[in-house]
Enzyme design. Structure first.
Site, PDB file in Angstrom:
ATOM      1  N   ARG A 164      40.507  43.541  50.781  1.00 37.48           N
ATOM      2  CA  ARG A 164      39.734  44.610  50.126  1.00 37.48           C
ATOM      3  C   ARG A 164      39.678  45.880  50.994  1.00 37.48           C
ATOM      4  O   ARG A 164      38.675  46.588  51.003  1.00 37.48           O
ATOM      5  CB  ARG A 164      38.296  44.136  49.832  1.00 37.48           C
ATOM      6  CG  ARG A 164      38.191  43.006  48.837  1.00 37.48           C
ATOM      7  CD  ARG A 164      38.688  43.421  47.461  1.00 37.48           C
ATOM      8  NE  ARG A 164      38.351  42.450  46.438  1.00 37.48           N
ATOM      9  CZ  ARG A 164      39.038  41.342  46.173  1.00 37.48           C
ATOM     10  NH1 ARG A 164      40.117  41.057  46.853  1.00 37.48           N
ATOM     11  NH2 ARG A 164      38.654  40.526  45.199  1.00 37.48           N
ATOM     12  N   SER A 238      32.752  41.875  42.029  1.00 32.61           N
ATOM     13  CA  SER A 238      32.093  41.378  43.245  1.00 32.61           C
ATOM     14  C   SER A 238      31.406  42.544  43.941  1.00 32.61           C
ATOM     15  O   SER A 238      32.039  43.557  44.221  1.00 32.61           O
ATOM     16  CB  SER A 238      33.121  40.788  44.213  1.00 32.61           C
ATOM     17  OG  SER A 238      33.801  39.726  43.625  1.00 32.61           O
ATOM     18  N   GLU A 334      31.266  45.525  48.913  1.00 35.62           N
ATOM     19  CA  GLU A 334      32.628  45.886  48.515  1.00 35.62           C
ATOM     20  C   GLU A 334      32.609  47.187  47.715  1.00 35.62           C
ATOM     21  O   GLU A 334      33.554  47.971  47.730  1.00 35.62           O
ATOM     22  CB  GLU A 334      33.202  44.748  47.650  1.00 35.62           C
ATOM     23  CG  GLU A 334      34.678  44.867  47.422  1.00 35.62           C
ATOM     24  CD  GLU A 334      35.154  44.064  46.247  1.00 35.62           C
ATOM     25  OE1 GLU A 334      35.450  44.679  45.208  1.00 35.62           O
ATOM     26  OE2 GLU A 334      35.236  42.834  46.365  1.00 35.62           O
TER      27      GLU A 334
HETATM   28  N1  EPU Z   1      30.561  30.111  44.020  1.00 39.84           N
HETATM   29  C1  EPU Z   1      29.329  29.528  43.921  1.00 39.84           C
HETATM   30  N2  EPU Z   1      28.364  30.223  43.242  1.00 39.84           N
HETATM   31  C2  EPU Z   1      28.575  31.414  42.676  1.00 39.84           C
HETATM   32  C3  EPU Z   1      29.842  32.027  42.795  1.00 39.84           C
HETATM   33  C4  EPU Z   1      30.838  31.334  43.477  1.00 39.84           C
HETATM   34  O1  EPU Z   1      29.092  28.433  44.412  1.00 39.84           O
HETATM   35  O2  EPU Z   1      27.643  31.954  42.079  1.00 39.84           O
HETATM   36  C5  EPU Z   1      31.638  29.359  44.664  1.00 39.84           C
HETATM   37  C6  EPU Z   1      32.612  28.849  43.594  1.00 39.84           C
HETATM   38  O3  EPU Z   1      32.235  27.640  43.070  1.00 39.84           O
HETATM   39  C7  EPU Z   1      33.912  28.768  44.343  1.00 39.84           C
HETATM   40  C8  EPU Z   1      33.789  29.859  45.395  1.00 39.84           C
HETATM   41  O4  EPU Z   1      32.398  30.177  45.505  1.00 39.84           O
HETATM   42  O5  EPU Z   1      34.026  27.516  44.980  1.00 39.84           O
HETATM   43  C9  EPU Z   1      34.596  31.088  45.055  1.00 39.84           C
HETATM   44  O6  EPU Z   1      34.184  31.612  43.775  1.00 39.84           O
HETATM   45  P1  EPU Z   1      35.188  32.411  42.821  1.00 39.84           P
HETATM   46  O7  EPU Z   1      36.412  31.611  42.580  1.00 39.84           O
HETATM   47  O8  EPU Z   1      34.417  32.849  41.634  1.00 39.84           O
HETATM   48  O9  EPU Z   1      35.647  33.642  43.685  1.00 39.84           O
HETATM   49  P2  EPU Z   1      34.862  34.607  44.698  1.00 39.84           P
HETATM   50  O10 EPU Z   1      35.302  34.273  46.085  1.00 39.84           O
HETATM   51  O11 EPU Z   1      33.416  34.602  44.430  1.00 39.84           O
HETATM   52  C10 EPU Z   1      36.797  36.351  44.799  1.00 39.84           C
HETATM   53  C11 EPU Z   1      36.969  37.816  44.559  1.00 39.84           C
HETATM   54  C12 EPU Z   1      36.983  38.133  43.065  1.00 39.84           C
HETATM   55  C13 EPU Z   1      38.138  37.363  42.456  1.00 39.84           C
HETATM   56  C14 EPU Z   1      37.949  35.871  42.739  1.00 39.84           C
HETATM   57  C15 EPU Z   1      39.118  35.041  42.282  1.00 39.84           C
HETATM   58  C16 EPU Z   1      35.987  38.880  46.492  1.00 39.84           C
HETATM   59  C17 EPU Z   1      34.864  39.694  47.026  1.00 39.84           C
HETATM   60  N3  EPU Z   1      35.911  38.556  45.211  1.00 39.84           N
HETATM   61  O12 EPU Z   1      35.501  36.019  44.295  1.00 39.84           O
HETATM   62  O13 EPU Z   1      37.243  39.511  42.918  1.00 39.84           O
HETATM   63  O14 EPU Z   1      38.224  37.583  41.060  1.00 39.84           O
HETATM   64  O15 EPU Z   1      37.819  35.642  44.160  1.00 39.84           O
HETATM   65  O16 EPU Z   1      40.193  35.222  43.103  1.00 39.84           O
HETATM   66  O17 EPU Z   1      36.929  38.583  47.230  1.00 39.84           O
HETATM   67  C18 EPU Z   1      36.196  41.639  42.665  1.00 39.84           C
HETATM   68  O18 EPU Z   1      36.670  41.929  43.761  1.00 39.84           O
HETATM   69  O19 EPU Z   1      35.516  42.456  41.993  1.00 39.84           O
HETATM   70  C19 EPU Z   1      36.411  40.290  42.142  1.00 39.84           C
HETATM   71  C20 EPU Z   1      35.853  39.881  41.008  1.00 39.84           C
END
Ligand code: EPU
Length: 338
Positions: A164, A238, A334
């Protein structure tokens, strides 16, 4: 040049914050942009370039000139049997570009389906999702240097992409206006379907040899399930980054929470899921008047109605303090705060 005073920005930011720009104009060509930059009236005003407005939280009116970058166009620069090089105007919608590539069978950005925003802002934060980042297909971009009015090229390495991150969020911040970007896409796509949720959807649908269209559809359905549609509920995706922490801190957290979600970066560094921490800290689904933390993804702050940006910013401050107290980790935003 058509400059409007006291222009409402509510429809130009996906958080749906009701603020005004002192001056506003929309540009369709590089020449229009150069003309504005030369004009005496605006030369000392603070400048804000808006693309899709999908990574910004306005906490107040903007007391300068907002320029909506609406430079369009898609041009095939070169191609052979294996790949195609495409130059895209900064004002093209990102998801429409992804659909155009998917429909033509050009692979590389299908995992980035349904990300809100415009093409020109995509490299600024090296957009990424489901195991893919734009830097993997990125060739170069052209940008207008604000101080000199010169058009300058930035290669992939000169953009200094990170998680990012790019040079445009750091040492070149506010110094350039991105005009177009060039991507190299693959005509014989190598799919990236390692992300758990993507694999699961393809298995449920019994798709054994997926096409890029199948991958794109799977990503679209995951995003629609987890992330709020900014057209219905204001948000900026995010709100925080997933922090990168030391193995010793991770071990400490694991002692207390054996189910902590983390990804290995190297022997010593791990990325920890900020959404998981925010949920564990009890914030997920919390609603305060007309804003809050999304019920399906705790990393996303939302505007349910006419919340103001300050309220949402203050909520993010409280979350940062709470996570620091509970996990010893300082979350980094972010989203750009204005
Ligand atoms: N999780 C939780 N609770 C929550 C949210 C997530 O326990 O409320 C856990 C999920 O179960 C999972 C892990 O955290 O095991 C990761 O969650 P998720 O796959 O939803 O991805 P993220 O790490 O929260 C990142 C990016 C997103 C992108 C997704 C998928 C960042 C800051 N965000 O989110 O990007 O879509 O991975 O690759 O890196 C964005 O940047 O605006 C964005 C949406």
């Amino acid at each position: 040049m058509n400059v409007i005073e006291n222009y409402p920005l509510i429809k130009l930011n996906t958080f749906g914050i009701d603020v005004k720009a002192k001056y506003f104009t929309s540009i369709n060509t590089v020449n229009e942009l150069i003309e504005i930059k030369k004009s005496e009236k605006f030369k000392d005003h603070e400048l804000l370039i808006l693309g899709g407005g999908s990574n910004i939280l306005f906490t107040k009116d903007f007391n300068g000139l907002v320029i909506l970058n609406n430079i369009k166009g898609k041009e095939i620069v070169d191609q052979n049997d294996d790949s195609i090089i495409l130059k895209i105007g900064a004002g093209e919608n990102w998801h429409e570009l992804v659909m155009y590539c998917v429909d033509n069978g050009w692979g590389g950005i299908e995992n980035l389906s349904l990300i809100p925003g415009n093409t020109g802002t995509a490299p600024m934060q090296n957009i990424g999702a489901y195991g893919v980042e734009i830097k993997e297909t990125f060739v170069e971009l052209e940008a207008l240097e604000i101080s000199s009015g010169k058009i300058v090229k930035f290669s992939n390495s000169e953009c200094e992409f990170g998680y990012r991150e790019s040079v445009f969020k750091n040492k070149m911040k506010n110094k350039y206006i991105i005009l177009n970007i060039t991507l190299e896409l693959n005509k014989n796509p190598i799919l990236n379907i390692n992300y758990g949720d993507v694999k699961a959807i393809l298995e449920t649908k019994k798709i054994e040899t997926p096409t890029i269209k199948d991958v794109s559809n799977a990503i679209i359905s995951i995003r629609q399930r987890k992330l709020p549609d900014p057209k219905k509920i204001g948000n900026s995706g995010s709100f925080f980054k997933n922090p990168i922490i030391d193995i010793n801190l991770l071990k400490l957290i694991e002692g207390k929470y054996p189910n902590v979600v983390s990804y290995k970066i190297n022997e010593n560094k791990f990325k920890i899921a900020a959404g998981w921490m925010i949920e564990k800290a009890g914030w997920k689904g919390k609603k305060f008047n007309n804003f809050g933390v999304h019920e399906n993804q705790a990393l996303v702050l939302v505007n349910y109605g006419l919340a103001n940006g300050k309220e949402i910013f203050n909520l993010s401050e409280k979350i940062i303090l709470d996570i620091k107290e509970k996990f010893g980790i300082t979350l980094e935003r972010e989203v750009n705060i204005i």
